[in-house]
Design a protein around this motif. Sequence first.
Motif, PDB file in Angstrom:
ATOM      1  N   ALA A  38       0.833  -1.198   0.000  1.00 37.89           N
ATOM      2  CA  ALA A  38       0.000   0.000   0.000  1.00 37.89           C
ATOM      3  C   ALA A  38       0.868   1.247   0.000  1.00 37.89           C
ATOM      4  N   ALA A  39       0.262   2.328  -0.416  1.00 37.15           N
ATOM      5  CA  ALA A  39       0.866   3.654  -0.276  1.00 37.15           C
ATOM      6  C   ALA A  39       0.134   4.347   0.862  1.00 37.15           C
ATOM      7  N   ILE A  40       0.866   5.142   1.636  1.00 35.81           N
ATOM      8  CA  ILE A  40       0.264   5.951   2.699  1.00 35.81           C
ATOM      9  C   ILE A  40       0.764   7.376   2.530  1.00 35.81           C
ATOM     10  N   GLY A  41       0.488   8.222   3.491  1.00 38.38           N
ATOM     11  CA  GLY A  41       0.821   9.631   3.413  1.00 38.38           C
ATOM     12  C   GLY A  41       2.295   9.907   3.158  1.00 38.38           C
ATOM     13  N   ARG A  42       2.557  10.978   2.417  1.00 36.03           N
ATOM     14  CA  ARG A  42       3.936  11.361   2.080  1.00 36.03           C
ATOM     15  C   ARG A  42       4.780  11.641   3.327  1.00 36.03           C
ATOM     16  N   SER A  43       4.111  11.942   4.449  1.00 36.56           N
ATOM     17  CA  SER A  43       4.820  12.192   5.711  1.00 36.56           C
ATOM     18  C   SER A  43       4.779  10.987   6.642  1.00 36.56           C
ATOM     19  N   GLY A  44       4.365   9.844   6.130  1.00 33.88           N
ATOM     20  CA  GLY A  44       4.319   8.635   6.946  1.00 33.88           C
ATOM     21  C   GLY A  44       3.090   8.593   7.831  1.00 33.88           C
ATOM     22  N   ILE A  45       3.235   7.951   8.993  1.00 30.51           N
ATOM     23  CA  ILE A  45       2.135   7.783   9.948  1.00 30.51           C
ATOM     24  C   ILE A  45       2.385   8.691  11.139  1.00 30.51           C
ATOM     25  N   ALA A 142     -10.980  13.968   4.787  1.00 30.32           N
ATOM     26  CA  ALA A 142     -10.884  13.150   3.575  1.00 30.32           C
ATOM     27  C   ALA A 142      -9.815  12.064   3.701  1.00 30.32           C
ATOM     28  N   ILE A 143      -9.830  11.346   4.817  1.00 29.28           N
ATOM     29  CA  ILE A 143      -8.926  10.210   4.992  1.00 29.28           C
ATOM     30  C   ILE A 143      -9.673   8.986   4.463  1.00 29.28           C
ATOM     31  N   PHE A 144      -9.282   8.590   3.251  1.00 26.10           N
ATOM     32  CA  PHE A 144      -9.977   7.530   2.536  1.00 26.10           C
ATOM     33  C   PHE A 144      -9.084   6.302   2.373  1.00 26.10           C
ATOM     34  N   PHE A 145      -9.697   5.215   1.975  1.00 27.27           N
ATOM     35  CA  PHE A 145      -9.019   3.982   1.574  1.00 27.27           C
ATOM     36  C   PHE A 145      -9.352   3.873   0.092  1.00 27.27           C
ATOM     37  N   HIS A 146      -8.376   4.143  -0.782  1.00 31.05           N
ATOM     38  CA  HIS A 146      -8.664   4.240  -2.209  1.00 31.05           C
ATOM     39  C   HIS A 146      -7.610   3.533  -3.048  1.00 31.05           C
ATOM     40  N   LEU A 147      -7.640   3.753  -4.352  1.00 31.73           N
ATOM     41  CA  LEU A 147      -6.710   3.093  -5.277  1.00 31.73           C
ATOM     42  C   LEU A 147      -5.397   3.859  -5.369  1.00 31.73           C
ATOM     43  N   ILE A 148      -4.336   3.139  -5.748  1.00 29.26           N
ATOM     44  CA  ILE A 148      -2.983   3.706  -5.787  1.00 29.26           C
ATOM     45  C   ILE A 148      -2.718   4.500  -7.063  1.00 29.26           C
ATOM     46  N   ARG A 149      -1.692   5.334  -6.957  1.00 23.57           N
ATOM     47  CA  ARG A 149      -1.105   5.970  -8.136  1.00 23.57           C
ATOM     48  C   ARG A 149      -0.065   4.998  -8.687  1.00 23.57           C
ATOM     49  N   PRO A 150       0.304   5.143  -9.953  1.00 23.86           N
ATOM     50  CA  PRO A 150       1.373   4.286 -10.482  1.00 23.86           C
ATOM     51  C   PRO A 150       2.638   4.399  -9.618  1.00 23.86           C
ATOM     52  N   GLY A 151       3.302   3.284  -9.404  1.00 19.90           N
ATOM     53  CA  GLY A 151       4.535   3.274  -8.615  1.00 19.90           C
ATOM     54  C   GLY A 151       4.319   3.427  -7.123  1.00 19.90           C
ATOM     55  N   TYR A 152       3.081   3.284  -6.671  1.00 25.90           N
ATOM     56  CA  TYR A 152       2.766   3.437  -5.250  1.00 25.90           C
ATOM     57  C   TYR A 152       3.242   4.778  -4.703  1.00 25.90           C
ATOM     58  N   GLU A 153       3.033   5.836  -5.481  1.00 29.74           N
ATOM     59  CA  GLU A 153       3.377   7.179  -4.997  1.00 29.74           C
ATOM     60  C   GLU A 153       2.590   7.458  -3.725  1.00 29.74           C
ATOM     61  N   PRO A 154       3.159   8.237  -2.799  1.00 26.73           N
ATOM     62  CA  PRO A 154       2.471   8.498  -1.530  1.00 26.73           C
ATOM     63  C   PRO A 154       1.180   9.286  -1.722  1.00 26.73           C
ATOM     64  N   THR A 155       0.321   9.192  -0.720  1.00 29.99           N
ATOM     65  CA  THR A 155      -0.963   9.894  -0.711  1.00 29.99           C
ATOM     66  C   THR A 155      -0.833  11.181   0.108  1.00 29.99           C
ATOM     67  N   GLY A 157      -2.471  11.397   2.832  1.00 31.71           N
ATOM     68  CA  GLY A 157      -2.786  10.923   4.181  1.00 31.71           C
ATOM     69  C   GLY A 157      -3.687   9.694   4.168  1.00 31.71           C
ATOM     70  N   CYS A 158      -4.149   9.329   3.005  1.00 31.41           N
ATOM     71  CA  CYS A 158      -5.021   8.162   2.854  1.00 31.41           C
ATOM     72  C   CYS A 158      -4.199   6.875   2.805  1.00 31.41           C
ATOM     73  N   VAL A 159      -4.907   5.751   2.744  1.00 33.37           N
ATOM     74  CA  VAL A 159      -4.308   4.443   2.502  1.00 33.37           C
ATOM     75  C   VAL A 159      -4.751   4.042   1.102  1.00 33.37           C
ATOM     76  N   ALA A 160      -3.810   3.629   0.248  1.00 32.75           N
ATOM     77  CA  ALA A 160      -4.143   3.294  -1.136  1.00 32.75           C
ATOM     78  C   ALA A 160      -3.550   1.944  -1.518  1.00 32.75           C
ATOM     79  N   ILE A 161      -4.363   1.129  -2.186  1.00 32.16           N
ATOM     80  CA  ILE A 161      -3.919  -0.188  -2.641  1.00 32.16           C
ATOM     81  C   ILE A 161      -4.267  -0.348  -4.121  1.00 32.16           C
ATOM     82  N   SER A 162      -3.739  -1.396  -4.724  1.00 25.00           N
ATOM     83  CA  SER A 162      -3.988  -1.649  -6.139  1.00 25.00           C
ATOM     84  C   SER A 162      -5.449  -2.062  -6.357  1.00 25.00           C
ATOM     85  N   LEU A 163      -5.911  -1.932  -7.589  1.00 25.14           N
ATOM     86  CA  LEU A 163      -7.259  -2.358  -7.937  1.00 25.14           C
ATOM     87  C   LEU A 163      -7.427  -3.851  -7.677  1.00 25.14           C
TER      88      LEU A 163
END
Length: 182
Positions: A38-45, A142-155, A157-163
Amino acid sequence: MRKKTSGRRPVKSVITVRPAPLDRRRALVTFDGRTEQAAIGRSGITSRKREGDGATPRATMKLIGGYVRRDRILLPPTPLPTRTTRKGMLWCDAPGHALYNRPAKAPFAPSHEDMMRTDGLYDICLVMDWNLTSRRRYAGSAIFFHLIRPGYEPTEGCVAISLAAMRRLAPYLRHGAIVKVL
């Protein structure tokens, strides 16, 4: 997935989000015995979430529902209540506005997220109960659980996973399922 125990009491699904080794902007999401990247926030947790800090909150959050771009994605059957994303659906992230961290409708001038994004991130977008039930201004929105950007770029603040991972997760989702960010 709610499982029955010998006492017939349902057990809620738990999705665990742990920081990945070597990159604080990545995480490992575990559910039903499987682990996904998964990708998470650019500043971590962080334990001190603030609006705009780019961090994913360390918290235990319930899933309350979701949005699906049914014109682009076919989501496997899920017990989680979902709404079809439509043009004009927004999410207010303006701390001074009465709709802060709530859905809004276009036209809407204050700062907001467009739920019908062209980049596909919100083609499946699950809403976690972060700062919703007991809203605090500037505590993050807007802390969501959504789909990732290519290369698992950070969000932001959300949590993002592949389709593919989201499709594997969908059958286990229900209102009240727990997302535990450690």
